[in-house]
Design an enzyme around this catalytic site. Structure first.
Site, PDB file in Angstrom:
ATOM      1  N   ASN A  46     -12.278  -0.203  -5.234  1.00 13.11           N
ATOM      2  CA  ASN A  46     -12.012  -0.469  -6.647  1.00 13.11           C
ATOM      3  C   ASN A  46     -13.271  -1.035  -7.321  1.00 13.11           C
ATOM      4  O   ASN A  46     -13.723  -2.125  -6.962  1.00 13.11           O
ATOM      5  CB  ASN A  46     -10.852  -1.466  -6.740  1.00 13.11           C
ATOM      6  CG  ASN A  46     -10.579  -1.925  -8.170  1.00 13.11           C
ATOM      7  OD1 ASN A  46     -11.036  -1.288  -9.111  1.00 13.11           O
ATOM      8  ND2 ASN A  46      -9.843  -3.018  -8.302  1.00 13.11           N
ATOM      9  N   GLU A  96      -1.064 -16.761  -9.692  1.00 14.87           N
ATOM     10  CA  GLU A  96      -0.200 -15.892 -10.497  1.00 14.87           C
ATOM     11  C   GLU A  96       1.280 -16.175 -10.260  1.00 14.87           C
ATOM     12  O   GLU A  96       2.109 -15.981 -11.149  1.00 14.87           O
ATOM     13  CB  GLU A  96      -0.520 -14.421 -10.197  1.00 14.87           C
ATOM     14  CG  GLU A  96      -1.893 -14.001 -10.697  1.00 14.87           C
ATOM     15  CD  GLU A  96      -2.111 -12.492 -10.607  1.00 14.87           C
ATOM     16  OE1 GLU A  96      -1.174 -11.765 -10.236  1.00 14.87           O
ATOM     17  OE2 GLU A  96      -3.241 -12.052 -10.911  1.00 14.87           O
ATOM     18  N   TYR A 117       0.834  -1.198   0.000  1.00 15.26           N
ATOM     19  CA  TYR A 117       0.000   0.000   0.000  1.00 15.26           C
ATOM     20  C   TYR A 117       0.873   1.254   0.000  1.00 15.26           C
ATOM     21  O   TYR A 117       0.578   2.225  -0.691  1.00 15.26           O
ATOM     22  CB  TYR A 117      -0.942  -0.009   1.217  1.00 15.26           C
ATOM     23  CG  TYR A 117      -2.006  -1.072   1.120  1.00 15.26           C
ATOM     24  CD1 TYR A 117      -3.092  -0.897   0.268  1.00 15.26           C
ATOM     25  CD2 TYR A 117      -1.918  -2.258   1.847  1.00 15.26           C
ATOM     26  CE1 TYR A 117      -4.066  -1.880   0.153  1.00 15.26           C
ATOM     27  CE2 TYR A 117      -2.880  -3.243   1.737  1.00 15.26           C
ATOM     28  CZ  TYR A 117      -3.955  -3.052   0.893  1.00 15.26           C
ATOM     29  OH  TYR A 117      -4.913  -4.032   0.773  1.00 15.26           O
ATOM     30  N   CYS A 171      -6.387  -5.075  -7.735  1.00 22.13           N
ATOM     31  CA  CYS A 171      -6.188  -4.687  -6.335  1.00 22.13           C
ATOM     32  C   CYS A 171      -5.765  -5.884  -5.482  1.00 22.13           C
ATOM     33  O   CYS A 171      -5.271  -5.691  -4.360  1.00 22.13           O
ATOM     34  CB  CYS A 171      -7.436  -4.009  -5.777  1.00 22.13           C
ATOM     35  SG  CYS A 171      -8.927  -4.995  -5.898  1.00 22.13           S
ATOM     36  N   HIS A 172      -5.932  -7.096  -6.020  1.00 17.57           N
ATOM     37  CA  HIS A 172      -5.473  -8.269  -5.253  1.00 17.57           C
ATOM     38  C   HIS A 172      -3.946  -8.336  -5.196  1.00 17.57           C
ATOM     39  O   HIS A 172      -3.399  -9.115  -4.430  1.00 17.57           O
ATOM     40  CB  HIS A 172      -6.045  -9.561  -5.864  1.00 17.57           C
ATOM     41  CG  HIS A 172      -5.649  -9.797  -7.284  1.00 17.57           C
ATOM     42  ND1 HIS A 172      -6.288  -9.190  -8.354  1.00 17.57           N
ATOM     43  CD2 HIS A 172      -4.655 -10.554  -7.833  1.00 17.57           C
ATOM     44  CE1 HIS A 172      -5.717  -9.569  -9.499  1.00 17.57           C
ATOM     45  NE2 HIS A 172      -4.719 -10.396  -9.199  1.00 17.57           N
TER      46      HIS A 172
END
Lengths: 219, 171
Positions: free
Chosen positions: A173, A208, A150, A181-182
């Protein structure tokens, strides 16, 4: 006044009138509604087209304006409430219609099965203003398989001290998954909150990073 | 304001029945589509306290008249003839009524629809809008450009006429 109350014969006649004009079938109405969506799109009066799609994380709501994708609702959210909100904030000229979001559906399917690393769809972020808009614009550039804190996101958005505001931008979001945003985590390495639940966030990050198979294998 | 899709879901069926009662089936579908497209265009300006079914029925009524006029490619007979190619204004007030009177008899699916076709335009409108769309007579009158009492009378006359026609038809 007494002409208003039909006698028995009139009631029979009215019943026959009812029968003579067949009640439309669901198929007939669906077909007309699909035609209406196409007409509205062509005439430029379809301000918001929306649809649902299945995903490994449950049913997603997709909504798009003529400019681009404006909202993705996760399974954890109240989709009816989202639609009511869009009617207020964007336009009530909304129809359920798939065509406008076909590319989004295809790309999300590819993403969930591990075959897509970035999205190529137009976004409509005009509902997000000021610093939050800056944050989301930078967030789009945080690549697949990477994370940002952040604090790092606040700094990249031009205001290193606005860490809480950066967090707030992420939690509001409107287009999760596509605006990733993840991929924003806490400075101590913990994953932090997510609108779809922290389990979903952990699962997306694992997919990912290659430490988990495609998301389509899990529910 | 509710998403327009909810309006279509709630009122789509009754508007289609109204269109089918006013027009042959093939034209009824077109009138339905035109009605909801026009309604969608104007929807953001609709007053929150409006009677949505009445509003949609009014639009459908206009579209039915448009369909009937569009059917006749030749100039609408009640329009004044152009003088030296210059149109002499729009048709007079009775034009809508005569347009409805021109409903053709093709595409009639059953004897009751044939009987509906035989009604005077205001009778037909009053019967369909009151009994099928379930609008109160005050709104039917507004829609047909007459008073509440006249709309009530037209519906009663229409029903009486339908009854006579149906009796005269061998079953």
């Amino acid at each position: 006044m007494n002409t208003e109350t039909p006698g028995t014969t009139d009631q029979q006649l009215l019943a026959e009138l009812e029968r003579s004009i067949p009640t439309p079938t669901t198929d007939e109405l669906d077909s007309l509604r699909a035609g209406l969506a196409a007409d509205a799109e062509r005439e430029g009066v379809l301000d918001v087209a929306y649809r649902s799609m299945d995903s490994p994380y449950g049913s997603l709501l997709l909504a798009a304006t003529e400019k681009g994708l404006v909202r993705i609702g996760l399974a954890s959210e109240d989709h009816d409430a989202i639609l009511d909100g869009l009617a207020e904030t964007v336009s009530p000229r909304m129809l359920r219609s798939g065509r406008r979001t076909d590319p989004v559906v295809r790309q999300l399917d590819e993403y969930f099965s591990g075959d897509r690393r970035r999205f190529d769809v137009a976004l409509d972020l005009h509902l997000v203003r000021g610093f939050r808009h800056d944050v989301l614009t930078h967030l789009v550039d945080v690549g697949y398989g990477t994370t940002v804190s952040y604090a790092g996101l606040a700094a990249a958005s031009g205001n290193p001290r606005a860490v809480r505001a950066a967090g707030s931008a992420c939690s509001h979001n409107p287009i999760p998954l596509v605006v990733p945003c993840h991929r924003v985590v806490r400075s101590d390495g913990s994953v932090g909150n997510y609108a779809g639940g922290s389990e979903m966030k952990v699962s997306l990050l694992a997919m990912e990073s290659g430490s988990a198979g495609p998301a389509t294998t899990r529910h | 304001m509710r998403p327009f899709d909810e309006v279509v879901a709630e009122h789509g069926a009754v508007v289609l029945r109204v269109c089918r009662a006013m027009l042959p089936v093939a034209e009824a579908d077109d009138a339905w589509s035109e009605t909801f497209l026009s309604a969608m265009r104007a929807y953001p300006d609709l007053r929150p306290d409006s009677n949505v079914r009445g509003w949609l029925t009014t639009i459908a009524h206009r579209k039915a008249i448009d369909q009937i006029r569009g059917r006749n490619r030749r100039p609408w007979p009640v329009d004044p003839l152009p003088i030296d190619g210059v149109p002499q204004g729009k048709g007079e007030a009775g034009a809508d009524e005569r347009a409805l009177a021109a409903l053709d008899r093709a595409g009639v699916v059953n004897e009751l629809q044939a009987a509906l076709d035989g009604l005077a335009p205001k009778q037909r409108g009053a019967v369909v809008y009151h009994y099928l769309a379930e609008l109160p007579y005050a709104e039917v009158g507004e829609l047909l450009g007459t008073s509440e009492a006249a709309a009530r009378r037209s519906a009663a006359d229409g029903i009486a006429r339908l009854r006579t026609t149906m009796r005269g038809t061998p079953r």
